[in-house]
Design an enzyme around this catalytic site. Structure first.
Site, PDB file in Angstrom:
ATOM      1  N   PHE A 125      31.144  37.720  38.736  1.00  0.00           N
ATOM      2  CA  PHE A 125      32.215  38.731  38.772  1.00  0.00           C
ATOM      3  C   PHE A 125      33.416  38.153  38.043  1.00  0.00           C
ATOM      4  O   PHE A 125      33.986  37.151  38.462  1.00  0.00           O
ATOM      5  CB  PHE A 125      32.607  39.094  40.204  1.00  0.00           C
ATOM      6  CG  PHE A 125      33.655  40.184  40.257  1.00  0.00           C
ATOM      7  CD1 PHE A 125      33.291  41.519  40.326  1.00  0.00           C
ATOM      8  CD2 PHE A 125      35.014  39.876  40.215  1.00  0.00           C
ATOM      9  CE1 PHE A 125      34.249  42.530  40.351  1.00  0.00           C
ATOM     10  CE2 PHE A 125      35.979  40.876  40.236  1.00  0.00           C
ATOM     11  CZ  PHE A 125      35.588  42.207  40.310  1.00  0.00           C
ATOM     12  N   ASP A 234      36.213  30.338  35.308  1.00  0.00           N
ATOM     13  CA  ASP A 234      36.996  31.381  35.971  1.00  0.00           C
ATOM     14  C   ASP A 234      37.314  30.916  37.391  1.00  0.00           C
ATOM     15  O   ASP A 234      36.459  30.934  38.276  1.00  0.00           O
ATOM     16  CB  ASP A 234      36.180  32.678  35.986  1.00  0.00           C
ATOM     17  CG  ASP A 234      36.880  33.814  36.720  1.00  0.00           C
ATOM     18  OD1 ASP A 234      37.897  33.572  37.400  1.00  0.00           O
ATOM     19  OD2 ASP A 234      36.380  34.953  36.638  1.00  0.00           O
ATOM     20  N   LYS A 265      44.815  35.457  42.151  1.00  0.00           N
ATOM     21  CA  LYS A 265      44.672  35.396  43.608  1.00  0.00           C
ATOM     22  C   LYS A 265      45.762  34.529  44.254  1.00  0.00           C
ATOM     23  O   LYS A 265      46.925  34.884  44.260  1.00  0.00           O
ATOM     24  CB  LYS A 265      43.281  34.884  43.983  1.00  0.00           C
ATOM     25  CG  LYS A 265      42.140  35.782  43.542  1.00  0.00           C
ATOM     26  CD  LYS A 265      42.000  36.990  44.418  1.00  0.00           C
ATOM     27  CE  LYS A 265      40.725  37.749  44.113  1.00  0.00           C
ATOM     28  NZ  LYS A 265      40.561  38.961  44.905  1.00  0.00           N
ATOM     29  N   THR A 289      53.410  43.840  27.249  1.00  0.00           N
ATOM     30  CA  THR A 289      54.831  43.955  27.584  1.00  0.00           C
ATOM     31  C   THR A 289      55.262  42.912  28.612  1.00  0.00           C
ATOM     32  O   THR A 289      56.254  42.211  28.430  1.00  0.00           O
ATOM     33  CB  THR A 289      55.140  45.370  28.117  1.00  0.00           C
ATOM     34  OG1 THR A 289      54.866  46.324  27.103  1.00  0.00           O
ATOM     35  CG2 THR A 289      56.618  45.477  28.522  1.00  0.00           C
TER      36      THR A 289
END
Length: 408
Positions: A125, A234, A265, A289
């Site tokens: 994931f 990751d 997280k 941005t």
């Protein structure tokens, strides 16, 4: 309620920590909350200093470059872009870009748009944005009805437990998976869509708290080097001290640092650390941005201060070992409910015998005051705060013992 899921593992110091409240109430920090900067173009005057005190002081060993983002998905999405850009720049051999490349890129055509691919793993994931979904393989509903990319998917090791009783079988599983990785490199090279990067979680979280050995990760990094592909880890869910290291991949004794390490997280903001080789050759190639959130930087600065001052990395090691030992004891008493106990630090998990059994167990635990998380097919996961200590573990273990006794 004892919360050991903590808003999907995103509260490093729990609820309403006094140091975070103090940071929010400090008048010097109000502008970060009220007048949000477009960081990429107009960073606050103190931004570099705050990056040092919040992010760079706890950077993964060997990585000094940092890109801040908003969340885990956009962190990974932009890290994928960084890997493809670095691969193309190296392949091109010059910083000069042709007019044909510029024109064709606007029309989604080669040579401006490259046919590179990113390898991921079964059960992974990495987020829900379009590129990340091509590397996400934990639940079908995440991907249903959404267009995707033909990117390679390698098998993630599936181990037999207890680990110490299945060393030969699990070593063979590692070798089989690495062989599949090597084969995919070759297959996609022959297709004209070479693998420019490999992304992997140090512990597959949403996929079921699936672990792989340190040897597997070292061999995977070597395969990436052999094939000139970036090696990305990751750490969106595993980062920020919860595994007993600031970064979970530190457990693997990699010979060199990963090329990219993403986070979010418990780090409160998103982003990724990266090597010098991954730095884009021109400005505005990795850009939006906000490019992060100055208000979250204020909070993370306070969090990191508490982690270092209170030695919470060591606390995760000690309390995690205590929790894992308690879970192992429960697994011996109630083997039909609690199986395959595993974990690093407080990042622990066990499997139930079925999805229905897990639901029944978690519902009963919640009714008794213990909030847990589920993942994978039938896994119960623990994601406590970094302040979690042995006496908290005792409360959790006693509640689980009572529920298992009732359901045994």
């Amino acid at each position: 309620m004892l919360d050991l899921y903590t808003q999907i593992s995103s509260l490093p110091l729990g609820y309403n920590h006094p140091e975070l409240i103090k940071a929010v109430q400090d008048p010097q920090n109000l502008a970060a909350f009220v007048s949000r900067s477009a960081i990429g173009a107009f960073p606050p005057n103190d931004y570099l200093a705050k990056l040092q005190s919040a992010f760079l002081c706890v950077a993964p060993p060997g990585l000094s470059q940092l890109q801040t983002m908003m969340c885990g998905s956009c962190s990974n999405e932009n890290a994928f872009k960084a890997m493809t850009i670095a691969y193309r720049v190296k392949e091109r051999g010059t910083a000069q870009v042709t007019q044909e490349e510029l024109d064709s890129a606007l029309m989604n055509k080669a040579p401006g748009c490259v046919p590179y691919t990113i390898m991921s793993f079964t059960g992974a994931f990495h987020g829900r944005t379009l590129g990340c979904l091509a590397t996400t393989h934990s639940k079908a509903i995440h991907k249903l009805d959404v267009p995707t990319l033909d990117w390679p998917i390698a098998p993630f090791p599936k181990y037999k437990y207890p680990l110490e009783e299945n060393l030969r079988e699990n070593d063979a599983e590692d070798k089989k998976c690495i062989a599949a990785v090597e084969e995919l490199f070759e297959v996609y090279k022959k297709k004209g869509t070479p693998v420019c990067g490999v992304v992997i979680e140090p512990i597959q979280s949403e996929g079921g708290d699936n672990h792989a050995s340190a040897a597997f990760f070292r061999d995977l990094q070597q395969a990436c080097k052999k094939n000139s592909a970036a090696f990305m880890i990751d750490e969106v869910q595993t980062g920020c001290a919860t595994t007993g290291k600031m970064w979970c991949h530190e457990h693997f004794d990699l010979p060199t640092p990963p090329d990219v390490v993403s986070f979010s997280k418990k780090m409160l903001s998103g982003g990724y650390y990266y090597s010098d080789a991954m730095r884009p050759d021109q400005g505005y190639r990795i850009y939006n941005t906000w490019m992060g959130d100055p208000s979250k930087l204020v909070l993370l600065e306070a969090v990191v201060k508490v982690i270092l001052e209170q030695n919470l990395i060591k606390n995760a090691q000690v309390t995690g070992a205590y929790l894992k030992a308690g879970l192992t004891k429960l697994s011996k008493q109630y083997s039909n409910i609690c199986q395959n106990v595993r974990g690093l630090g407080t990042f622990c998990a066990f499997d139930c015998s079925s999805v229905a059994q897990r639901t029944k167990f978690m519902d009963a635990a919640k009714a008794k005051g213990l909030h847990l998380g589920g993942c994978g097919e039938k896994t119960v996961r623990f994601r406590p705060t970094l302040l979690f200590q042995n006496h908290h573990a005792d409360i959790a273990l006693n509640i689980m013992d009572a529920v298992m006794k009732e359901q045994n």
